[in-house]
Write a protein that holds these residues in place. Structure first.
Motif, PDB file in Angstrom:
ATOM      1  N   LEU A  16     -10.276  -0.325   0.233  1.00 16.20           N
ATOM      2  CA  LEU A  16     -11.021  -1.439   0.837  1.00 16.20           C
ATOM      3  C   LEU A  16     -10.085  -2.506   1.399  1.00 16.20           C
ATOM      4  O   LEU A  16     -10.289  -2.996   2.514  1.00 16.20           O
ATOM      5  CB  LEU A  16     -11.986  -2.045  -0.179  1.00 16.20           C
ATOM      6  CG  LEU A  16     -13.126  -1.120  -0.620  1.00 16.20           C
ATOM      7  CD1 LEU A  16     -13.968  -1.792  -1.693  1.00 16.20           C
ATOM      8  CD2 LEU A  16     -13.974  -0.696   0.564  1.00 16.20           C
ATOM      9  N   PHE A  17      -9.066  -2.880   0.648  1.00 18.51           N
ATOM     10  CA  PHE A  17      -8.090  -3.847   1.152  1.00 18.51           C
ATOM     11  C   PHE A  17      -7.230  -3.229   2.254  1.00 18.51           C
ATOM     12  O   PHE A  17      -6.787  -3.917   3.162  1.00 18.51           O
ATOM     13  CB  PHE A  17      -7.219  -4.399   0.024  1.00 18.51           C
ATOM     14  CG  PHE A  17      -7.957  -5.336  -0.886  1.00 18.51           C
ATOM     15  CD1 PHE A  17      -8.513  -6.511  -0.400  1.00 18.51           C
ATOM     16  CD2 PHE A  17      -8.117  -5.034  -2.224  1.00 18.51           C
ATOM     17  CE1 PHE A  17      -9.206  -7.381  -1.224  1.00 18.51           C
ATOM     18  CE2 PHE A  17      -8.818  -5.898  -3.063  1.00 18.51           C
ATOM     19  CZ  PHE A  17      -9.361  -7.069  -2.564  1.00 18.51           C
ATOM     20  N   GLY A  54      -2.410  -0.569  -4.134  1.00 16.88           N
ATOM     21  CA  GLY A  54      -3.466  -1.093  -3.284  1.00 16.88           C
ATOM     22  C   GLY A  54      -4.691  -0.197  -3.370  1.00 16.88           C
ATOM     23  O   GLY A  54      -4.714   0.777  -4.126  1.00 16.88           O
ATOM     24  N   ASP A  55      -5.731  -0.530  -2.629  1.00 13.61           N
ATOM     25  CA  ASP A  55      -6.915   0.325  -2.607  1.00 13.61           C
ATOM     26  C   ASP A  55      -7.456   0.429  -1.196  1.00 13.61           C
ATOM     27  O   ASP A  55      -7.039  -0.291  -0.297  1.00 13.61           O
ATOM     28  CB  ASP A  55      -7.986  -0.163  -3.587  1.00 13.61           C
ATOM     29  CG  ASP A  55      -8.554  -1.521  -3.237  1.00 13.61           C
ATOM     30  OD1 ASP A  55      -8.773  -1.805  -2.053  1.00 13.61           O
ATOM     31  OD2 ASP A  55      -8.792  -2.309  -4.173  1.00 13.61           O
ATOM     32  N   LYS A  74      -8.237  -1.210   4.557  1.00 13.78           N
ATOM     33  CA  LYS A  74      -8.996  -1.288   5.800  1.00 13.78           C
ATOM     34  C   LYS A  74      -8.733  -2.616   6.518  1.00 13.78           C
ATOM     35  O   LYS A  74      -8.467  -2.646   7.719  1.00 13.78           O
ATOM     36  CB  LYS A  74     -10.488  -1.127   5.510  1.00 13.78           C
ATOM     37  CG  LYS A  74     -11.350  -1.116   6.718  1.00 13.78           C
ATOM     38  CD  LYS A  74     -12.796  -0.876   6.306  1.00 13.78           C
ATOM     39  CE  LYS A  74     -13.698  -0.823   7.507  1.00 13.78           C
ATOM     40  NZ  LYS A  74     -15.078  -0.557   7.134  1.00 13.78           N
ATOM     41  N   SER A  75      -8.773  -3.694   5.785  1.00 11.10           N
ATOM     42  CA  SER A  75      -8.496  -5.008   6.361  1.00 11.10           C
ATOM     43  C   SER A  75      -7.040  -5.094   6.822  1.00 11.10           C
ATOM     44  O   SER A  75      -6.744  -5.574   7.908  1.00 11.10           O
ATOM     45  CB  SER A  75      -8.796  -6.088   5.323  1.00 11.10           C
ATOM     46  OG  SER A  75      -8.386  -7.336   5.770  1.00 11.10           O
ATOM     47  N   PHE A  76      -6.134  -4.613   5.989  1.00 15.37           N
ATOM     48  CA  PHE A  76      -4.705  -4.637   6.276  1.00 15.37           C
ATOM     49  C   PHE A  76      -4.381  -3.873   7.561  1.00 15.37           C
ATOM     50  O   PHE A  76      -3.703  -4.379   8.454  1.00 15.37           O
ATOM     51  CB  PHE A  76      -3.950  -4.030   5.086  1.00 15.37           C
ATOM     52  CG  PHE A  76      -2.472  -3.878   5.284  1.00 15.37           C
ATOM     53  CD1 PHE A  76      -1.612  -4.913   4.976  1.00 15.37           C
ATOM     54  CD2 PHE A  76      -1.935  -2.692   5.756  1.00 15.37           C
ATOM     55  CE1 PHE A  76      -0.234  -4.775   5.149  1.00 15.37           C
ATOM     56  CE2 PHE A  76      -0.568  -2.543   5.929  1.00 15.37           C
ATOM     57  CZ  PHE A  76       0.282  -3.593   5.626  1.00 15.37           C
ATOM     58  N   PHE A 119       0.840  -1.195   0.000  1.00 14.73           N
ATOM     59  CA  PHE A 119       0.000   0.000   0.000  1.00 14.73           C
ATOM     60  C   PHE A 119       0.871   1.239   0.000  1.00 14.73           C
ATOM     61  O   PHE A 119       1.746   1.398   0.850  1.00 14.73           O
ATOM     62  CB  PHE A 119      -0.922   0.025   1.232  1.00 14.73           C
ATOM     63  CG  PHE A 119      -1.902  -1.100   1.241  1.00 14.73           C
ATOM     64  CD1 PHE A 119      -3.088  -1.014   0.530  1.00 14.73           C
ATOM     65  CD2 PHE A 119      -1.631  -2.260   1.934  1.00 14.73           C
ATOM     66  CE1 PHE A 119      -3.988  -2.064   0.511  1.00 14.73           C
ATOM     67  CE2 PHE A 119      -2.520  -3.313   1.929  1.00 14.73           C
ATOM     68  CZ  PHE A 119      -3.702  -3.219   1.210  1.00 14.73           C
TER      69      PHE A 119
END
Length: 175
Positions: A158-159, A155-156, A161-163, A8
């Motif tokens: 949405l991913f 990256g974006d 947030k999980s990361f 990211f």
């Protein structure tokens, strides 16, 4: 997109919108109690100043005028609290810190600006807060970084947030 060593990469501009979001999300989360108490004190002391000033008007016009002025200033401070916080944030922003590129890997967060580079470990993160346009990572109640959800170069959001949830082991507060 360019090839990066980091999953990211985000570029955020610390403009008026970013600083307003940082302050707003701080007031809704990590500084909620402090902001409410400060604002309430401004209102209460402002009203006391106005009432005392009106009550003492005939006995001591000079003291009355000072109390009225004090009351008005405090009431305006309570009403204009968000504007005051925004101006304060703009003044504290150091030269060369307007553009920040964040790189996130499994071990740390790297913030690169014209002024230099800062590194943060995920253990330093005190709270993670987001809204529809921004993420804010707080290192304590008075220090945080804002991340533009539209600013991801790698990256974006949405991913991310999980990361960030996995790496900080903190719940993400959404507003």
């Amino acid at each position: 997109m360019s090839e990066s060593l980091y999953p990211f990469v985000n570029k955020t501009t610390y403009d008026r919108n970013a600083l307003a979001a940082l302050n707003e999300l701080a007031e809704k989360s990590v500084r909620k109690k402090k902001s409410q108490v400060t604002r309430l004190l401004c209102y209460v002391l402002g009203l006391i100043g106005l009432v005392a000033g009106a009550f003492l008007h005939k006995a001591s016009p000079m003291i009355s005028n000072l109390l009225l002025l004090y009351g008005v200033i405090l009431l305006l401070g309570g009403i204009g609290w968000k504007s005051f916080r925004l101006r304060s944030s703009q003044q504290q922003l150091q030269r060369g810190m307007r553009e920040c590129t964040y790189e996130f890997d499994d071990d740390e967060i790297i913030c690169t600006t014209e002024a230099g580079e800062q590194r943060y470990s995920y253990e330093q993160v005190f709270a993670v807060v987001c809204d529809q346009n921004w993420y804010v990572l707080f290192f304590d109640a008075g220090h945080g970084v804002v991340i533009d959800r539209k600013g991801f170069l790698e990256g974006d959001d949405l991913f991310f947030k999980s990361f960030i949830g996995q790496h900080t082991q903190l719940p993400i507060q959404e507003f």
